[in-house]
Design a protein around this motif. Structure first.
Motif, short mmCIF file in Angstrom:
data_model
loop_
_atom_site.label_atom_id
_atom_site.label_comp_id
_atom_site.label_asym_id
_atom_site.label_seq_id
_atom_site.Cartn_x
_atom_site.Cartn_y
_atom_site.Cartn_z
N TRP A 93 -0.01 5.85 5.43
CA TRP A 93 1.12 5.34 6.20
C TRP A 93 2.40 5.28 5.36
O TRP A 93 3.48 5.65 5.81
CB TRP A 93 0.79 3.95 6.75
CG TRP A 93 1.98 3.26 7.34
CD1 TRP A 93 2.46 3.40 8.61
CD2 TRP A 93 2.86 2.33 6.68
NE1 TRP A 93 3.60 2.62 8.78
CE2 TRP A 93 3.85 1.96 7.61
CE3 TRP A 93 2.89 1.78 5.40
CZ2 TRP A 93 4.88 1.06 7.30
CZ3 TRP A 93 3.90 0.89 5.09
CH2 TRP A 93 4.89 0.54 6.03
N ALA A 94 2.28 4.81 4.13
CA ALA A 94 3.46 4.59 3.28
C ALA A 94 4.22 5.88 2.98
O ALA A 94 5.43 5.85 2.75
CB ALA A 94 3.06 3.90 1.98
N SER A 95 3.54 7.00 2.98
CA SER A 95 4.18 8.26 2.58
C SER A 95 5.26 8.71 3.56
O SER A 95 6.15 9.48 3.19
CB SER A 95 3.12 9.37 2.44
OG SER A 95 2.50 9.62 3.69
N THR A 96 5.21 8.24 4.80
CA THR A 96 6.21 8.63 5.79
C THR A 96 7.01 7.44 6.33
O THR A 96 7.87 7.62 7.19
CB THR A 96 5.54 9.34 6.98
OG1 THR A 96 4.56 8.47 7.57
CG2 THR A 96 4.86 10.62 6.52
N ARG A 135 -2.83 -5.89 6.61
CA ARG A 135 -1.67 -5.00 6.59
C ARG A 135 -2.10 -3.56 6.82
O ARG A 135 -3.18 -3.13 6.37
CB ARG A 135 -0.90 -5.16 5.29
CG ARG A 135 -1.76 -5.22 4.05
CD ARG A 135 -1.01 -5.71 2.85
NE ARG A 135 -0.10 -4.69 2.32
CZ ARG A 135 0.74 -4.91 1.32
NH1 ARG A 135 0.80 -6.12 0.76
NH2 ARG A 135 1.54 -3.95 0.89
N LEU A 136 -1.24 -2.80 7.46
CA LEU A 136 -1.59 -1.44 7.88
C LEU A 136 -1.87 -0.52 6.70
O LEU A 136 -2.75 0.34 6.77
CB LEU A 136 -0.47 -0.85 8.74
CG LEU A 136 -0.69 0.57 9.25
CD1 LEU A 136 -1.96 0.66 10.10
CD2 LEU A 136 0.52 1.05 10.06
N ASP A 137 -1.13 -0.67 5.60
CA ASP A 137 -1.31 0.28 4.49
C ASP A 137 -2.66 0.12 3.80
O ASP A 137 -3.07 1.02 3.06
CB ASP A 137 -0.16 0.18 3.48
CG ASP A 137 0.04 -1.23 2.96
OD1 ASP A 137 -0.53 -2.18 3.53
OD2 ASP A 137 0.80 -1.40 1.98
N TRP A 182 7.47 -0.63 1.63
CA TRP A 182 7.15 -1.89 0.98
C TRP A 182 7.01 -3.04 1.98
O TRP A 182 6.70 -4.16 1.61
CB TRP A 182 8.25 -2.24 -0.03
CG TRP A 182 9.63 -2.00 0.48
CD1 TRP A 182 10.40 -0.88 0.30
CD2 TRP A 182 10.41 -2.87 1.30
NE1 TRP A 182 11.61 -1.01 0.94
CE2 TRP A 182 11.64 -2.23 1.57
CE3 TRP A 182 10.19 -4.15 1.82
CZ2 TRP A 182 12.64 -2.81 2.34
CZ3 TRP A 182 11.18 -4.73 2.60
CH2 TRP A 182 12.39 -4.06 2.85
N ASP A 183 7.20 -2.74 3.28
CA ASP A 183 7.14 -3.79 4.30
C ASP A 183 6.21 -3.36 5.43
O ASP A 183 6.63 -3.14 6.57
CB ASP A 183 8.55 -4.06 4.85
CG ASP A 183 8.61 -5.28 5.75
OD1 ASP A 183 7.69 -6.12 5.69
OD2 ASP A 183 9.57 -5.39 6.53
#
Length: 259
Positions: free
Chosen positions: A27-30, A19-21, A35-36
């Motif tokens: 990545w998750a911050s923007t 998974r990318l995160d 959650w996906d």
């Protein structure tokens, strides 16, 4: 009444790719749906390579794929499908001489019962929605897959997503119910379930005494097999067995005595 003939059904349960995160924590911050996460590039590569690996190792075709609605799972299937058709063209089915299944195309369906555990442990607390409001646009997910592979007529085992706050015990029961019901629904076909680590862990824990100690790589998978009894065109499945040729890839075990 004629005597029952016996064939076998094969089941593959696989975890998604990287998974990318995990590769890019920022990545998750923007992200609009933190959650996906999608697959990282390494996840795309691993999933395609796993498809090629399955092509060499499986001795049977895959007829149907059932996939979790999470983006990383659907993207993993997209890569697998790019590699799987050669299996279906080169190998015949071992489901039974009287059942001629068109092996030229694998069929894919999205199944809510294979989704991630719906709590703020499995879905990381720093990105989990505080109101538990998680939804999917299934039509957008289906559009990622080749049109000819989609089977829109399959009835889901779970028509709704789990309620937020689902326990791991509830999720394990969900995974077991989903796999068993779909296997029973398609007893003359070999199935691949593309799910999450907890789904694969559930299968290992129910088939091996040391399954709870399993460590799972991305795209790890296990194979199960069971007899299918055909009596007057009525099909009845036996228990899934851990046979001597039981196969697993990307799975290792930690001794319970290790510190």
């Amino acid at each position: 009444m004629s005597c029952a003939s016996i064939s076998h059904q094969n089941i593959v349960i696989m975890r998604h790719g990287e998974r990318l995160d995990n590769i890019d924590p920022s990545w998750a911050s923007t992200a609009s749906r933190p959650w996906d996460p999608p697959l990282a590039q390494a996840g795309h590569i691993r999933a395609f390579q796993m498809g090629r690996g399955i092509q060499q190792s499986l001795k049977y075709p895959i007829h149907r794929v059932f996939v979790s609605p999470f983006l990383r799972c659907v993207q993993t299937v997209v890569e697998l499908i790019a590699a799987l058709p050669t299996i279906n063209n080169d190998l015949g089915t071992n489901i039974g001489e009287d059942n001629f299944i068109d092996n030229s195309k694998v069929k894919v369906s999205i199944e809510y019962g294979l989704c991630e555990v719906f709590n703020n442990v499995a879905i990381r607390p720093n990105v989990a929605p505080k109101d538990g409001n998680i939804s999917f646009d299934v039509s957008e997910l289906e559009a990622l897959l080749p049109t000819e592979t989609m089977d829109y007529n399959v009835q889901k085992v779970y028509n709704e997503l789990p309620q937020w706050g689902e326990s791991f015990l509830q999720a394990r029961a969900r995974y077991q119910k989903t796999i068993k019901e779909l296997a029973d629904k398609y007893p003359t076909e070999n199935l691949l379930f593309l799910t999450h680590g907890e789904g694969l862990q559930t299968v290992l824990s129910s088939t091996r005494k040391d399954g709870a100690n399993a460590k799972l790589q991305y795209c790890a998978y296990v194979e199960l097999r069971r007899p299918i009894f055909n009596k007057d065109q009525l099909f009845d499945g036996g228990e899934f067995n851990v046979l001597p040729h039981y196969s697993q890839t990307g799975v290792s075990y930690i001794s319970s005595n290790d510190p």
